[in-house]
Write an enzyme that holds these catalytic residues in place. Structure first.
Site, PDB file in Angstrom:
ATOM      1  N   GLY A 294       0.798  -1.214   0.000  1.00 36.13           N
ATOM      2  CA  GLY A 294       0.000   0.000   0.000  1.00 36.13           C
ATOM      3  C   GLY A 294       0.831   1.264   0.000  1.00 36.13           C
ATOM      4  O   GLY A 294       0.329   2.339   0.359  1.00 36.13           O
ATOM      5  N   THR A 295       2.086   1.165  -0.414  1.00 34.57           N
ATOM      6  CA  THR A 295       2.996   2.310  -0.397  1.00 34.57           C
ATOM      7  C   THR A 295       2.468   3.471  -1.231  1.00 34.57           C
ATOM      8  O   THR A 295       2.427   4.619  -0.770  1.00 34.57           O
ATOM      9  CB  THR A 295       4.383   1.892  -0.927  1.00 34.57           C
ATOM     10  OG1 THR A 295       4.855   0.767  -0.196  1.00 34.57           O
ATOM     11  CG2 THR A 295       5.370   3.034  -0.785  1.00 34.57           C
TER      12      THR A 295
ATOM     13  N   TRP B  15      -0.533   4.166  -2.302  1.00 36.74           N
ATOM     14  CA  TRP B  15      -1.774   4.711  -1.740  1.00 36.74           C
ATOM     15  C   TRP B  15      -1.483   5.593  -0.530  1.00 36.74           C
ATOM     16  O   TRP B  15      -1.990   6.714  -0.431  1.00 36.74           O
ATOM     17  CB  TRP B  15      -2.684   3.552  -1.374  1.00 36.74           C
ATOM     18  CG  TRP B  15      -4.096   3.925  -1.021  1.00 36.74           C
ATOM     19  CD1 TRP B  15      -4.739   5.094  -1.317  1.00 36.74           C
ATOM     20  CD2 TRP B  15      -5.044   3.120  -0.322  1.00 36.74           C
ATOM     21  NE1 TRP B  15      -6.033   5.071  -0.855  1.00 36.74           N
ATOM     22  CE2 TRP B  15      -6.239   3.867  -0.245  1.00 36.74           C
ATOM     23  CE3 TRP B  15      -5.004   1.839   0.223  1.00 36.74           C
ATOM     24  CZ2 TRP B  15      -7.380   3.362   0.379  1.00 36.74           C
ATOM     25  CZ3 TRP B  15      -6.148   1.338   0.830  1.00 36.74           C
ATOM     26  CH2 TRP B  15      -7.318   2.095   0.922  1.00 36.74           C
TER      27      TRP B  15
ATOM     28  N   HIS C  42      11.766   1.766   2.135  1.00 34.90           N
ATOM     29  CA  HIS C  42      11.493   0.386   2.530  1.00 34.90           C
ATOM     30  C   HIS C  42      12.515  -0.083   3.562  1.00 34.90           C
ATOM     31  O   HIS C  42      12.473  -1.256   3.979  1.00 34.90           O
ATOM     32  CB  HIS C  42      11.571  -0.548   1.315  1.00 34.90           C
ATOM     33  CG  HIS C  42      10.457  -0.369   0.320  1.00 34.90           C
ATOM     34  ND1 HIS C  42       9.141  -0.170   0.682  1.00 34.90           N
ATOM     35  CD2 HIS C  42      10.475  -0.380  -1.053  1.00 34.90           C
ATOM     36  CE1 HIS C  42       8.397  -0.064  -0.409  1.00 34.90           C
ATOM     37  NE2 HIS C  42       9.179  -0.189  -1.467  1.00 34.90           N
TER      38      HIS C  42
ATOM     39  N   ARG D  61       0.995  -5.198   5.361  1.00 29.08           N
ATOM     40  CA  ARG D  61      -0.165  -5.913   4.828  1.00 29.08           C
ATOM     41  C   ARG D  61      -0.070  -7.368   5.246  1.00 29.08           C
ATOM     42  O   ARG D  61       1.020  -7.855   5.547  1.00 29.08           O
ATOM     43  CB  ARG D  61      -0.129  -5.786   3.299  1.00 29.08           C
ATOM     44  CG  ARG D  61      -1.322  -6.271   2.528  1.00 29.08           C
ATOM     45  CD  ARG D  61      -1.064  -6.032   1.050  1.00 29.08           C
ATOM     46  NE  ARG D  61      -2.233  -6.263   0.226  1.00 29.08           N
ATOM     47  CZ  ARG D  61      -2.253  -6.140  -1.089  1.00 29.08           C
ATOM     48  NH1 ARG D  61      -1.150  -5.799  -1.734  1.00 29.08           N
ATOM     49  NH2 ARG D  61      -3.363  -6.366  -1.769  1.00 29.08           N
TER      50      ARG D  61
ATOM     51  N   SER E 111       1.191 -10.067  -4.258  1.00 27.52           N
ATOM     52  CA  SER E 111       1.418  -8.810  -4.954  1.00 27.52           C
ATOM     53  C   SER E 111       2.875  -8.672  -5.379  1.00 27.52           C
ATOM     54  O   SER E 111       3.176  -8.210  -6.485  1.00 27.52           O
ATOM     55  CB  SER E 111       1.013  -7.640  -4.052  1.00 27.52           C
ATOM     56  OG  SER E 111       1.153  -6.411  -4.726  1.00 27.52           O
TER      57      SER E 111
ATOM     58  N   TYR F 262      -2.819  -2.307   5.930  1.00 25.83           N
ATOM     59  CA  TYR F 262      -3.533  -2.123   4.669  1.00 25.83           C
ATOM     60  C   TYR F 262      -5.002  -2.523   4.800  1.00 25.83           C
ATOM     61  O   TYR F 262      -5.894  -1.850   4.262  1.00 25.83           O
ATOM     62  CB  TYR F 262      -2.848  -2.965   3.591  1.00 25.83           C
ATOM     63  CG  TYR F 262      -3.416  -2.799   2.202  1.00 25.83           C
ATOM     64  CD1 TYR F 262      -3.035  -1.727   1.405  1.00 25.83           C
ATOM     65  CD2 TYR F 262      -4.305  -3.742   1.683  1.00 25.83           C
ATOM     66  CE1 TYR F 262      -3.543  -1.584   0.125  1.00 25.83           C
ATOM     67  CE2 TYR F 262      -4.818  -3.602   0.407  1.00 25.83           C
ATOM     68  CZ  TYR F 262      -4.438  -2.522  -0.371  1.00 25.83           C
ATOM     69  OH  TYR F 262      -4.938  -2.381  -1.641  1.00 25.83           O
TER      70      TYR F 262
ATOM     71  N   ARG G 151      -2.468  -3.184  -9.561  1.00 22.72           N
ATOM     72  CA  ARG G 151      -2.979  -4.462 -10.039  1.00 22.72           C
ATOM     73  C   ARG G 151      -4.450  -4.594  -9.664  1.00 22.72           C
ATOM     74  O   ARG G 151      -5.333  -4.333 -10.457  1.00 22.72           O
ATOM     75  CB  ARG G 151      -2.159  -5.635  -9.496  1.00 22.72           C
ATOM     76  CG  ARG G 151      -2.465  -6.972 -10.185  1.00 22.72           C
ATOM     77  CD  ARG G 151      -1.586  -8.089  -9.657  1.00 22.72           C
ATOM     78  NE  ARG G 151      -1.983  -8.546  -8.336  1.00 22.72           N
ATOM     79  CZ  ARG G 151      -2.878  -9.499  -8.117  1.00 22.72           C
ATOM     80  NH1 ARG G 151      -3.465 -10.095  -9.118  1.00 22.72           N
ATOM     81  NH2 ARG G 151      -3.177  -9.863  -6.880  1.00 22.72           N
TER      82      ARG G 151
END
Length: 365
Positions: free
Chosen positions: A93-94, A96, A157, A180, A188, A246, A312
């Site tokens: 979810g980076t 977002w 990260h 997540r 993902s 997430y 995705r």
């Protein structure tokens, strides 16, 4: 352009014997310092699916380009009290969270309903740049960040233990972290890495990639160490680290966005809430809206990553369509073993919460 550097690294074969094995490092000679070469020569490594090897650096796995960038970042970055750091497990979810945070902190300068909002013209990773992929991505790249308007926003990260003390101790820099559930994180990551790998390389079978993930051999992993580092710090210093999941963001993004705004010292006023500012930011940053933007269909960021690969499905629980029963059992056991006693739990679907002690039992039902 100089040819890629080649050098010999001792490799441990399956029978335990060392063998000389020449590898081609995916980094141009002018980007790889002699110090970095010597460091890499002595690091443990594992074969992975989208680059020849990942190297175990400061307790986590990364590529040579990332080692060089992280080392430069650690040496040179000068944090400020007003800085905001978006820290994430890859593929959690980076994009977002960066969009939501940028829109929230800049809502007074850029109305979320404006037709000229920066997020409509630029990918979130260009507005909230990564330390390791953008700002410190080459040997010579030690940027002057002092002129950036405050609050400055950055992304990373890098695990908590490897962040510079100037961020974690010496300043009041705020860290917003998101992760997540590992089932969807793996899926993902597998899709993403197969998309960005060299075209000449075959796709990595899901079983092989999954085995490495469960061993912790994944970019910036092991995933459990990454999560627990920020989790424990958020408990010990809640004013320093805000820990998000997430799944919670998907379930009630309005509530979580309000938490982010309050944590960063810019809570939404009652007037803003009544005028729908929160909803406007959520709509602006929605998966559907960002995926359809021209910049996210054709643009690139960082080390030539294509923006379109960042989007995705954005769903929770898609792993059920790909995991075999043995995969479910294996990752459940890893989570139970690695997260046991931490208090950290994850939703594997929006209608379920699975704690570290209950994971295996619930998944088998």
């Amino acid at each position: 352009m100089a040819p890629p550097t080649q050098f010999t690294i001792p490799q441990i074969s399956d029978d335990g014997k060392e063998a000389n094995h020449e590898i081609q490092v995916e980094i141009e000679e002018e980007q790889l310092s002699q110090e970095c070469k010597e460091l890499i020569l002595n690091l443990p490594r594992e074969k992975v699916w989208r680059t020849p090897y990942l190297y175990l650096y400061q307790g986590f796995w990364c590529q040579p380009t990332e080692i060089l960038a992280i080392s430069t970042f650690q040496k040179h970055f000068q944090a400020k009290d007003t800085d905001v750091l978006i820290a994430t497990v890859p593929k959690s979810g980076t994009t977002w969270l960066k969009a939501l945070t940028f829109a929230t902190l800049n809502r007074n300068n850029h109305s979320p309903t404006s037709e000229n909002h920066p997020l409509l013209k630029s990918n979130p990773h260009n507005l909230v740049p990564f330390f390791e992929y953008t700002l410190y991505s080459t040997k010579e790249n030690v940027p002057d960040l002092s002129h950036l308007p405050e609050p400055r926003m950055f992304g990373t990260h890098v695990p908590f233990a490897s962040l510079p003390t100037r961020i974690v101790r010496d300043t009041k820099t705020k860290i917003v972290y998101i992760c997540r559930n590992p089932f969807d994180t793996f899926l993902s990551s597998w899709f993403f890495c197969n998309k960005i790998k060299p075209k000449s390389s075959p796709d990595m079978p899901i079983e092989e990639a999954f085995g490495m993930f469960c061993k912790g051999v994944v970019g910036f992993g092991p995933f459990w160490d990454h999560m627990l580092g920020y989790w424990k710090e958020s408990i010990e210093r809640p004013e320093k680290v805000l820990f998000l999941k997430y799944e919670d963001l998907k379930e009630d993004v309005n509530l979580q966005l309000k938490r982010v705004a309050t944590f960063l010292g810019c809570p939404f006023t009652l007037e803003e809430e009544n005028c729908g500012v929160v909803e406007s930011i959520v709509k602006l940053c929605s998966f559907e809206n960002m995926k359809d933007l021209e910049v996210n269909k054709n643009g690139k960021f960082g080390r030539n990553f294509e923006n379109k690969f960042l989007f995705r499905k954005g769903e929770i629980g898609d792993w059920v369509n790909y995991f075999t029963p043995s995969m479910v059992e294996k990752l459940s056991k890893v989570m139970e073993e690695k997260l046991h006693g931490s208090g950290l739990s994850f939703r594997l679907h929006l209608d379920s919460v699975v704690s570290e002690a209950e994971t295996e039992t619930k998944l088998k039902k």
